[in-house]
Design an enzyme around this catalytic site. Sequence first.
Site, PDB file in Angstrom:
ATOM      1  N   LYS A 190       0.856  -1.193   0.000  1.00  0.00           N
ATOM      2  CA  LYS A 190       0.000   0.000   0.000  1.00  0.00           C
ATOM      3  C   LYS A 190       0.890   1.240   0.000  1.00  0.00           C
ATOM      4  O   LYS A 190       1.462   1.626   1.009  1.00  0.00           O
ATOM      5  CB  LYS A 190      -0.929   0.035   1.224  1.00  0.00           C
ATOM      6  CG  LYS A 190      -2.097   0.968   0.968  1.00  0.00           C
ATOM      7  CD  LYS A 190      -2.527   1.842   2.091  1.00  0.00           C
ATOM      8  CE  LYS A 190      -1.667   2.898   2.627  1.00  0.00           C
ATOM      9  NZ  LYS A 190      -1.522   4.121   1.804  1.00  0.00           N
ATOM     10  N   GLY A 243       7.428   5.662   7.398  1.00  0.00           N
ATOM     11  CA  GLY A 243       6.519   6.799   7.483  1.00  0.00           C
ATOM     12  C   GLY A 243       6.782   7.583   8.749  1.00  0.00           C
ATOM     13  O   GLY A 243       7.867   7.499   9.331  1.00  0.00           O
ATOM     14  N   THR A 247       2.369   7.619  13.095  1.00  0.00           N
ATOM     15  CA  THR A 247       1.716   6.510  12.381  1.00  0.00           C
ATOM     16  C   THR A 247       2.395   5.187  12.736  1.00  0.00           C
ATOM     17  O   THR A 247       1.723   4.170  12.930  1.00  0.00           O
ATOM     18  CB  THR A 247       1.773   6.733  10.851  1.00  0.00           C
ATOM     19  OG1 THR A 247       1.385   8.068  10.575  1.00  0.00           O
ATOM     20  CG2 THR A 247       0.866   5.789  10.116  1.00  0.00           C
ATOM     21  N   GLU A 265      10.631   2.124   9.885  1.00  0.00           N
ATOM     22  CA  GLU A 265      11.609   3.180   9.567  1.00  0.00           C
ATOM     23  C   GLU A 265      10.853   4.486   9.723  1.00  0.00           C
ATOM     24  O   GLU A 265      10.003   4.807   8.882  1.00  0.00           O
ATOM     25  CB  GLU A 265      12.097   3.048   8.119  1.00  0.00           C
ATOM     26  CG  GLU A 265      12.677   1.701   7.748  1.00  0.00           C
ATOM     27  CD  GLU A 265      14.079   1.493   8.274  1.00  0.00           C
ATOM     28  OE1 GLU A 265      14.661   2.467   8.791  1.00  0.00           O
ATOM     29  OE2 GLU A 265      14.575   0.370   8.184  1.00  0.00           O
ATOM     30  N   CYS A 299      14.047  11.524   5.584  1.00  0.00           N
ATOM     31  CA  CYS A 299      14.136  11.297   7.029  1.00  0.00           C
ATOM     32  C   CYS A 299      15.574  11.469   7.525  1.00  0.00           C
ATOM     33  O   CYS A 299      15.800  11.694   8.712  1.00  0.00           O
ATOM     34  CB  CYS A 299      13.593   9.927   7.383  1.00  0.00           C
ATOM     35  SG  CYS A 299      14.300   8.606   6.391  1.00  0.00           S
ATOM     36  N   GLU A 402      10.378  16.941  14.391  1.00  0.00           N
ATOM     37  CA  GLU A 402      10.616  16.767  12.951  1.00  0.00           C
ATOM     38  C   GLU A 402       9.743  17.730  12.151  1.00  0.00           C
ATOM     39  O   GLU A 402       8.520  17.694  12.247  1.00  0.00           O
ATOM     40  CB  GLU A 402      10.316  15.322  12.519  1.00  0.00           C
ATOM     41  CG  GLU A 402      10.747  15.079  11.079  1.00  0.00           C
ATOM     42  CD  GLU A 402      10.509  13.647  10.602  1.00  0.00           C
ATOM     43  OE1 GLU A 402      11.400  13.090   9.950  1.00  0.00           O
ATOM     44  OE2 GLU A 402       9.438  13.092  10.889  1.00  0.00           O
TER      45      GLU A 402
HETATM   46  O1  TXE Z   1       2.990  10.092   6.867  1.00  0.00           O
HETATM   47  P1  TXE Z   1       2.296   8.780   7.339  1.00  0.00           P
HETATM   48  P2  TXE Z   1       2.396  11.528   6.618  1.00  0.00           P
HETATM   49  C1  TXE Z   1       7.046  12.096   8.698  1.00  0.00           C
HETATM   50  C2  TXE Z   1       7.131  13.584   8.444  1.00  0.00           C
HETATM   51  C3  TXE Z   1       5.745  13.938   8.083  1.00  0.00           C
HETATM   52  C4  TXE Z   1       4.972  13.030   8.999  1.00  0.00           C
HETATM   53  C5  TXE Z   1       3.569  12.716   8.564  1.00  0.00           C
HETATM   54  O2  TXE Z   1       7.480  14.246   9.626  1.00  0.00           O
HETATM   55  O3  TXE Z   1       5.441  15.285   8.333  1.00  0.00           O
HETATM   56  O4  TXE Z   1       5.704  11.832   9.001  1.00  0.00           O
HETATM   57  O5  TXE Z   1       3.570  12.391   7.203  1.00  0.00           O
HETATM   58  C6  TXE Z   1       0.102   5.115   5.712  1.00  0.00           C
HETATM   59  N1  TXE Z   1      -2.130   2.356   9.409  1.00  0.00           N
HETATM   60  N2  TXE Z   1       7.439  11.282   7.559  1.00  0.00           N
HETATM   61  O6  TXE Z   1       1.147  11.786   7.389  1.00  0.00           O
HETATM   62  O7  TXE Z   1       0.888   9.036   7.808  1.00  0.00           O
HETATM   63  C7  TXE Z   1      -0.053   6.225   4.710  1.00  0.00           C
HETATM   64  O8  TXE Z   1      -1.227   6.029   3.922  1.00  0.00           O
HETATM   65  C8  TXE Z   1      -1.388   1.955   8.366  1.00  0.00           C
HETATM   66  C9  TXE Z   1       8.717  10.651   7.654  1.00  0.00           C
HETATM   67  O9  TXE Z   1       2.283  11.687   5.174  1.00  0.00           O
HETATM   68  O10 TXE Z   1       3.212   8.120   8.287  1.00  0.00           O
HETATM   69  C10 TXE Z   1       1.244   6.125   3.948  1.00  0.00           C
HETATM   70  O11 TXE Z   1       1.191   5.059   3.018  1.00  0.00           O
HETATM   71  N3  TXE Z   1      -0.867   2.803   7.469  1.00  0.00           N
HETATM   72  C11 TXE Z   1       8.823   9.537   6.676  1.00  0.00           C
HETATM   73  C12 TXE Z   1       2.256   5.779   5.052  1.00  0.00           C
HETATM   74  O12 TXE Z   1       1.464   5.244   6.112  1.00  0.00           O
HETATM   75  C13 TXE Z   1      -1.103   4.106   7.631  1.00  0.00           C
HETATM   76  C14 TXE Z   1       8.292   9.791   5.323  1.00  0.00           C
HETATM   77  C15 TXE Z   1       3.063   6.964   5.575  1.00  0.00           C
HETATM   78  O13 TXE Z   1       2.177   7.972   5.964  1.00  0.00           O
HETATM   79  C16 TXE Z   1      -1.882   4.598   8.705  1.00  0.00           C
HETATM   80  C17 TXE Z   1       6.996  10.425   5.374  1.00  0.00           C
HETATM   81  C18 TXE Z   1      -2.403   3.643   9.625  1.00  0.00           C
HETATM   82  N4  TXE Z   1      -3.122   4.012  10.679  1.00  0.00           N
HETATM   83  C19 TXE Z   1       6.646  11.172   6.472  1.00  0.00           C
HETATM   84  N5  TXE Z   1      -1.937   5.945   8.614  1.00  0.00           N
HETATM   85  C20 TXE Z   1      10.198   8.886   6.632  1.00  0.00           C
HETATM   86  N6  TXE Z   1      10.510   8.070   7.635  1.00  0.00           N
HETATM   87  O14 TXE Z   1      10.940   9.047   5.679  1.00  0.00           O
HETATM   88  C21 TXE Z   1      -1.230   6.298   7.526  1.00  0.00           C
HETATM   89  N7  TXE Z   1      -0.732   5.193   6.914  1.00  0.00           N
END
Ligand code: TXE
Length: 499
Positions: A190, A243, A247, A265, A299, A402
Amino acid sequence: MIGGNIPTHLPEREVMSDVVELSNFIAGQWQPPQCQHWIENFSPATGEHIANIPCSSSEDIDLAVEAALDAAEQWSQFSINERADWLEKIADELEQRTDEIAQLESLDTGKPITLARNVDAARSVANFRFFANQGREFESEIFEMSDATNRVLYKPVGVAGLITPWNLPLYLLSWKVAPALLMGNTIVAKPSEMTPMTASLLAEVIEDVGLPRGVFNLVHGNGLDAGAPLTAHPDINLISFTGGTATGREVAKSASSGFKKLSLELGGKNATIIREDVDIESMMPGIVRASFLNQGQVCLCGSRILIHESIYDVFVEAFLNAVNDMIVGDPADDETELGALISAAHRDKVMSYIDLAEEEGGDILCGGGPPVGIPDAFANGFWISPTVIDGLTPDSRCATEEIFGPVVTLHPFSDDGEAIEIANMTDYGLAGSIWTQDVDAGSRMAEQIESGMVWVNCWLHRDLRVPFGGVKHSGVGREGGRWSLSFFSEAVNICVKRE
Ligand code: TXE
């Protein structure tokens, strides 16, 4: 121009007046979501509506998991060398489509096309080739006892749930798909609802190379409706998630009750440490890259620059000159170094931190809002120019939380000990970098930084064999090289006693 530059020859996508409609890929079939609900996807650079993607639900996840379960037996029967050959075929096919990957990634994320070509597209191909080679070199261990022989078998874990973010879409998806397939697992992936394009391209490639149906399934959708049912599904045995930390916490809770194998990660708040003996001129390009690559949406980016007080003013002046020279603008232009942020909501989040910095007593030395003179075509896009903030205490919210955008904070330190103390002052522990002419001193400091990775005189210099992951709130587990092979398999010991 951007928004109109969408390939139209892909059979699985319906193109209606430049808006692409994507489908799920389940059991080798392209299908709409069961609920017939769709999510609109926008170009970060222009704000234009560019795609509709399935707003999938648990019904689609159930179908995908069932398809992955059905395919599991057949896929596990292939030898690791045969599966390595499949990875190589996928790499070949992706390589043929490098330009298309780069265009789609740049369109979908707002990142500069050169970055999308040289990093995202190149690394996605490299990930498949790398793990193909890992498979060919893979050897199971034998441990001899005086009266028995132990053999370690690496069995597939089962169905892998792979959830990826929007900052490096295909790069991170391929980083998970390749080792998961290699070790004999079947997949339900996904991707982020904000960057669906190249995940669909990967599914097309997988269909084209003829991977058995159901081995790779793709379900588009948002986190709550599609991601959460995937992590909670009883037949998902392993979850690899990249992510945000908040989350990741939800994913971990959901996975723990089913004792699923889990790799997280998550975010970072990485320190870039500038020692007093740094060669400012030669190191500056690397330091600027660490600060702002992908608009600071990596990240690993160094969002806090810690500078020895004896060179503070000289360094800051040189840094500002370099930042002001960066070319911000049209992501499709080869010259562009900095593009747009991923979404309006994310742009607003980053802006709220810039406002907070001012409330916390910070001094905005450059940037702080949309780039001046951005062409009309980009007026509705999600832009922030590179922003440098001075004068914040290292324990302020802006210096410890962050932000994940083109924003760095500057902090002086008096000696190595204080630099390490500041570097370790956050809940995160992903990465860091140290810039110095004394590589021994730099290496000793690196050992004291609480993070999974530290670079000395470089940043994001990746050897795919090394462990990748974070400590503290930056994650759980390691991927990369043999760590990926181990995570995506179950090690089983068979002990045979001799007569
Ligand atoms: O990421 P999300 P978001 C950080 C960065 C950013 C913050 C939020 O600080 O501002 O995270 O970003 C899926 N169960 N990073 O909201 O929500 C979602 O659909 C299962 C760091 O965009 O973490 C997507 O596919 N899955 C990071 C994925 O999780 C769920 C890179 C990441 O989204 C879910 C991105 C749930 N309950 C953001 N909720 C890095 N480590 O590089 C969401 N998702």
